[in-house]
Structures are given as C-alpha cells and as structure tokens.
Write a protein that holds these residues in place. Structure first.
Motif, PDB file in Angstrom:
ATOM      1  N   LYS A 139      41.249  -7.991  79.990  1.00  0.00           N
ATOM      2  CA  LYS A 139      41.106  -8.685  81.266  1.00  0.00           C
ATOM      3  C   LYS A 139      39.863  -8.440  81.412  1.00  0.00           C
ATOM      4  O   LYS A 139      39.639  -9.313  82.146  1.00  0.00           O
ATOM      5  CB  LYS A 139      41.617  -8.578  82.445  1.00  0.00           C
ATOM      6  N   ILE A 140      39.029  -7.278  80.529  1.00  0.00           N
ATOM      7  CA  ILE A 140      37.511  -7.332  81.066  1.00  0.00           C
ATOM      8  C   ILE A 140      36.616  -8.774  80.822  1.00  0.00           C
ATOM      9  O   ILE A 140      36.475  -9.424  79.926  1.00  0.00           O
ATOM     10  CB  ILE A 140      36.680  -6.310  80.303  1.00  0.00           C
ATOM     11  N   ASP A 141      35.973  -9.208  81.961  1.00  0.00           N
ATOM     12  CA  ASP A 141      35.479  -9.781  81.508  1.00  0.00           C
ATOM     13  C   ASP A 141      33.870 -10.404  81.965  1.00  0.00           C
ATOM     14  O   ASP A 141      33.146 -10.738  82.036  1.00  0.00           O
ATOM     15  CB  ASP A 141      35.793 -11.534  83.022  1.00  0.00           C
ATOM     16  N   ARG A 162      32.761 -12.451  79.398  1.00  0.00           N
ATOM     17  CA  ARG A 162      33.000 -13.235  79.011  1.00  0.00           C
ATOM     18  C   ARG A 162      30.969 -13.199  79.168  1.00  0.00           C
ATOM     19  O   ARG A 162      30.021 -14.140  79.223  1.00  0.00           O
ATOM     20  CB  ARG A 162      32.902 -14.134  80.446  1.00  0.00           C
ATOM     21  N   LYS A 163      31.246 -12.061  80.132  1.00  0.00           N
ATOM     22  CA  LYS A 163      29.221 -11.879  80.329  1.00  0.00           C
ATOM     23  C   LYS A 163      28.685 -10.082  80.360  1.00  0.00           C
ATOM     24  O   LYS A 163      29.927  -9.583  80.347  1.00  0.00           O
ATOM     25  CB  LYS A 163      29.364 -11.859  82.067  1.00  0.00           C
ATOM     26  N   LEU A 164      28.360  -9.872  78.897  1.00  0.00           N
ATOM     27  CA  LEU A 164      27.449  -8.845  78.580  1.00  0.00           C
ATOM     28  C   LEU A 164      26.446  -8.643  79.372  1.00  0.00           C
ATOM     29  O   LEU A 164      25.313  -9.360  78.296  1.00  0.00           O
ATOM     30  CB  LEU A 164      28.530  -8.602  77.863  1.00  0.00           C
ATOM     31  N   ASN A 165      26.014  -7.443  79.617  1.00  0.00           N
ATOM     32  CA  ASN A 165      24.408  -7.295  79.594  1.00  0.00           C
ATOM     33  C   ASN A 165      24.513  -5.566  79.498  1.00  0.00           C
ATOM     34  O   ASN A 165      24.629  -4.477  79.935  1.00  0.00           O
ATOM     35  CB  ASN A 165      23.896  -6.756  81.484  1.00  0.00           C
ATOM     36  N   LEU A 166      23.033  -5.704  78.444  1.00  0.00           N
ATOM     37  CA  LEU A 166      23.423  -4.397  77.639  1.00  0.00           C
ATOM     38  C   LEU A 166      21.314  -4.280  77.554  1.00  0.00           C
ATOM     39  O   LEU A 166      21.498  -3.150  76.588  1.00  0.00           O
ATOM     40  CB  LEU A 166      23.441  -4.388  75.726  1.00  0.00           C
ATOM     41  N   GLU A 167      21.114  -4.429  78.643  1.00  0.00           N
ATOM     42  CA  GLU A 167      19.475  -4.781  78.907  1.00  0.00           C
ATOM     43  C   GLU A 167      18.834  -3.270  78.598  1.00  0.00           C
ATOM     44  O   GLU A 167      19.322  -2.902  79.044  1.00  0.00           O
ATOM     45  CB  GLU A 167      18.994  -5.205  80.000  1.00  0.00           C
ATOM     46  N   HIS A 168      17.112  -2.671  77.826  1.00  0.00           N
ATOM     47  CA  HIS A 168      17.051  -1.701  77.681  1.00  0.00           C
ATOM     48  C   HIS A 168      18.271  -0.118  77.782  1.00  0.00           C
ATOM     49  O   HIS A 168      18.125   0.392  78.154  1.00  0.00           O
ATOM     50  CB  HIS A 168      16.633  -0.836  79.324  1.00  0.00           C
ATOM     51  N   ASN A 169      19.028  -0.223  76.270  1.00  0.00           N
ATOM     52  CA  ASN A 169      19.550   0.898  75.460  1.00  0.00           C
ATOM     53  C   ASN A 169      18.491   0.961  74.847  1.00  0.00           C
ATOM     54  O   ASN A 169      17.067   0.737  74.517  1.00  0.00           O
ATOM     55  CB  ASN A 169      20.754   0.376  75.658  1.00  0.00           C
ATOM     56  N   LYS A 170      19.420   1.488  73.682  1.00  0.00           N
ATOM     57  CA  LYS A 170      18.067   1.779  72.009  1.00  0.00           C
ATOM     58  C   LYS A 170      19.265   1.642  71.313  1.00  0.00           C
ATOM     59  O   LYS A 170      19.112   1.118  70.005  1.00  0.00           O
ATOM     60  CB  LYS A 170      18.768   3.668  72.282  1.00  0.00           C
ATOM     61  N   LEU A 180      35.212 -13.800  71.576  1.00  0.00           N
ATOM     62  CA  LEU A 180      35.070 -15.097  71.185  1.00  0.00           C
ATOM     63  C   LEU A 180      35.079 -15.884  72.483  1.00  0.00           C
ATOM     64  O   LEU A 180      35.199 -17.027  72.595  1.00  0.00           O
ATOM     65  CB  LEU A 180      36.663 -15.567  70.536  1.00  0.00           C
ATOM     66  N   ALA A 181      35.926 -15.534  73.326  1.00  0.00           N
ATOM     67  CA  ALA A 181      35.522 -15.529  74.964  1.00  0.00           C
ATOM     68  C   ALA A 181      33.770 -15.330  75.272  1.00  0.00           C
ATOM     69  O   ALA A 181      33.939 -16.273  76.735  1.00  0.00           O
ATOM     70  CB  ALA A 181      36.566 -15.319  76.010  1.00  0.00           C
ATOM     71  N   LEU A 182      33.203 -14.839  74.966  1.00  0.00           N
ATOM     72  CA  LEU A 182      31.492 -14.721  75.341  1.00  0.00           C
ATOM     73  C   LEU A 182      30.729 -15.814  75.472  1.00  0.00           C
ATOM     74  O   LEU A 182      31.110 -16.665  74.233  1.00  0.00           O
ATOM     75  CB  LEU A 182      30.889 -13.418  74.056  1.00  0.00           C
ATOM     76  N   THR A 203      29.659 -18.332  68.068  1.00  0.00           N
ATOM     77  CA  THR A 203      27.973 -20.007  68.233  1.00  0.00           C
ATOM     78  C   THR A 203      27.723 -20.457  69.274  1.00  0.00           C
ATOM     79  O   THR A 203      26.613 -20.625  69.476  1.00  0.00           O
ATOM     80  CB  THR A 203      28.379 -20.521  67.281  1.00  0.00           C
ATOM     81  N   ASP A 204      28.807 -20.502  70.388  1.00  0.00           N
ATOM     82  CA  ASP A 204      28.542 -21.083  71.639  1.00  0.00           C
ATOM     83  C   ASP A 204      28.913 -20.643  72.259  1.00  0.00           C
ATOM     84  O   ASP A 204      29.001 -20.445  73.038  1.00  0.00           O
ATOM     85  CB  ASP A 204      29.900 -22.331  71.925  1.00  0.00           C
ATOM     86  N   MET A 205      27.980 -19.558  72.775  1.00  0.00           N
ATOM     87  CA  MET A 205      26.983 -18.603  73.739  1.00  0.00           C
ATOM     88  C   MET A 205      25.757 -18.831  74.097  1.00  0.00           C
ATOM     89  O   MET A 205      24.486 -19.381  73.184  1.00  0.00           O
ATOM     90  CB  MET A 205      27.716 -17.057  73.346  1.00  0.00           C
ATOM     91  N   THR A 206      25.063 -18.196  75.225  1.00  0.00           N
ATOM     92  CA  THR A 206      23.784 -18.384  75.606  1.00  0.00           C
ATOM     93  C   THR A 206      23.277 -16.255  75.398  1.00  0.00           C
ATOM     94  O   THR A 206      23.681 -15.649  75.782  1.00  0.00           O
ATOM     95  CB  THR A 206      23.243 -18.307  76.849  1.00  0.00           C
TER      96      THR A 206
END
Length: 212
Positions: A139-141, A162-170, A180-182, A203-206
């Motif tokens: 159920k990770i959203d 649905r929401k993934l934040n990976l800023e400032h890694n390597k 597919l839900a992202l 393809t339908d994501m930002t």
C-alpha cells in the motif's frame, strides 16, 4: 468437583493478570524512558503489554534513541515518528497496523522494511542511506528518500506508489516501469537525464529535476 472449579477459576484469574500485567523488557533504555513518559498509564514505572497494545501513535522525536528493536511491542501503532534520533541501521517489520513511518535526520545508513502491509507513507529523508530494502509493502503511496547517499533503488514491489522523492542522492538511473500508479517523481540533484529513467509504458506522470 468444587475444588477443581475453584482451581480452574484461580488459574484463569492469575493467567489473565499475568498477560495484562506483563512488564516489557526494552533493549534501548532511551526508548523505554520516552515511552514511560507518555504511556505508563498506571504509573508503576514500567510499560505493560496492555499499555503497549493501546498505543496508536508513537511520537518519539529527538529522544536519543539508537535502535528500533523495541518497536515490535507496539503492534497496534498506526503512526510512528522517530525524527532526530541516531539509528544507523534500521529494520522495521511485521507491524500490520502501521500506516505512516518517519525517521528523518536519523543518520540511517541501512534501512530494511518488510511485511508492512498497511504502510502508506514512508519518510526517510535527510539521512546517510546507502542501502534500502522495501519488501511486502503493497500500500505504499508516498515514499521520500531525499538527501541521502543512494546509488541504486529497487522500486519493483511498490505497485501502489504515487509520489516518489529521490532528490539529492547519487543515483545515475531509476526504473519506474513497474510503478504504474506513479504520478510524480522528483529526482533533482542526481545529474540524471530523461534517458536515465526507465518508464516502460508509464508516460502520464510529472518528473521534476531532470536534466535536459
């Protein structure tokens, strides 16, 4: 016959008293101190099984905690926030009621999360993460892993993400073809281009932060 009934009744009473009054033994004394301050309902200087089972929210921010080994006592917790502690290796598993977990700024290097069937939001930003295992979390959203040291990340099991934040890694590449839900992906600060993102049919994501 009467003696048998009396003996059975007394055994049941003592058995229930033991079950509900069982004092828990904590490995992390700072963790124990923090929960005693908030959840020692009968003020006997100890956390009992019944008290731990009644806890739905654990907010233990900046308490000097160095281990999550005692979390298993709080099997009914829906929200756990451990921000600002120092827990270098972290393993969270088999907490069936858990919906939100946060440990930001905890200096985590290795994180393992398994069998968290109701977990929807996971916040592990601003750590030292080099390794992350995310398994059996259907159920990770929302997943936030920003400001870490990750070079790779396996997202293949996170079908509801649905929401993934990976800023400032390597990171040099990321595979979201199975997610597919992202809806949104933030990868700023990873020196990645569009070609480094394996989207598959998605393809339908930002996407934020990608280099052109």
């Amino acid at each position: 016959m009467m003696k048998i009934k009396i003996f059975t009744t007394l055994s049941l009473i003592f058995g229930l008293s033991f079950f509900y009054g069982q004092k828990l033994e904590f490995k992390d004394k700072n963790f124990e101190k923090a929960v005693l301050e908030n959840f020692d309902q009968n003020k006997n200087g100890a956390i009992e099984s019944s008290e731990a089972n009644a806890v739905s929210n654990l907010f233990l921010v900046q308490k000097g905690i160095t281990s999550t080994a005692d979390l298993h006592f709080f099997k009914n917790a829906k929200m756990i926030v451990l921000d600002g502690n120092a827990i270098f290796e972290m393993s969270i598993n088999n907490l069936d009621q858990l919906e939100l977990f946060s440990c930001t700024g905890c200096k985590i290097v290795v994180f393992k999360g398994e069998n968290l069937r109701n977990l929807a939001s996971l916040y592990l930003d601003n750590n030292l993460l080099e390794s992350v295992l995310l398994k059996a979390m259907p159920k990770i959203d929302q997943l936030t892993l920003s400001l870490n040291q990750l070079k790779t990340i396996d997202l293949s099991q996170l079908k509801s993400l649905r929401k993934l934040n990976l800023e400032h890694n390597k990171l040099q590449k990321v595979d979201i073809s199975g997610n597919l839900a992202l809806q949104t992906l933030n990868i700023g600060g990873n020196a990645m281009k569009q070609a480094d993102i394996k989207k598959g049919m998605k393809t339908d994501m930002t996407v934020f932060g990608v280099e052109k």
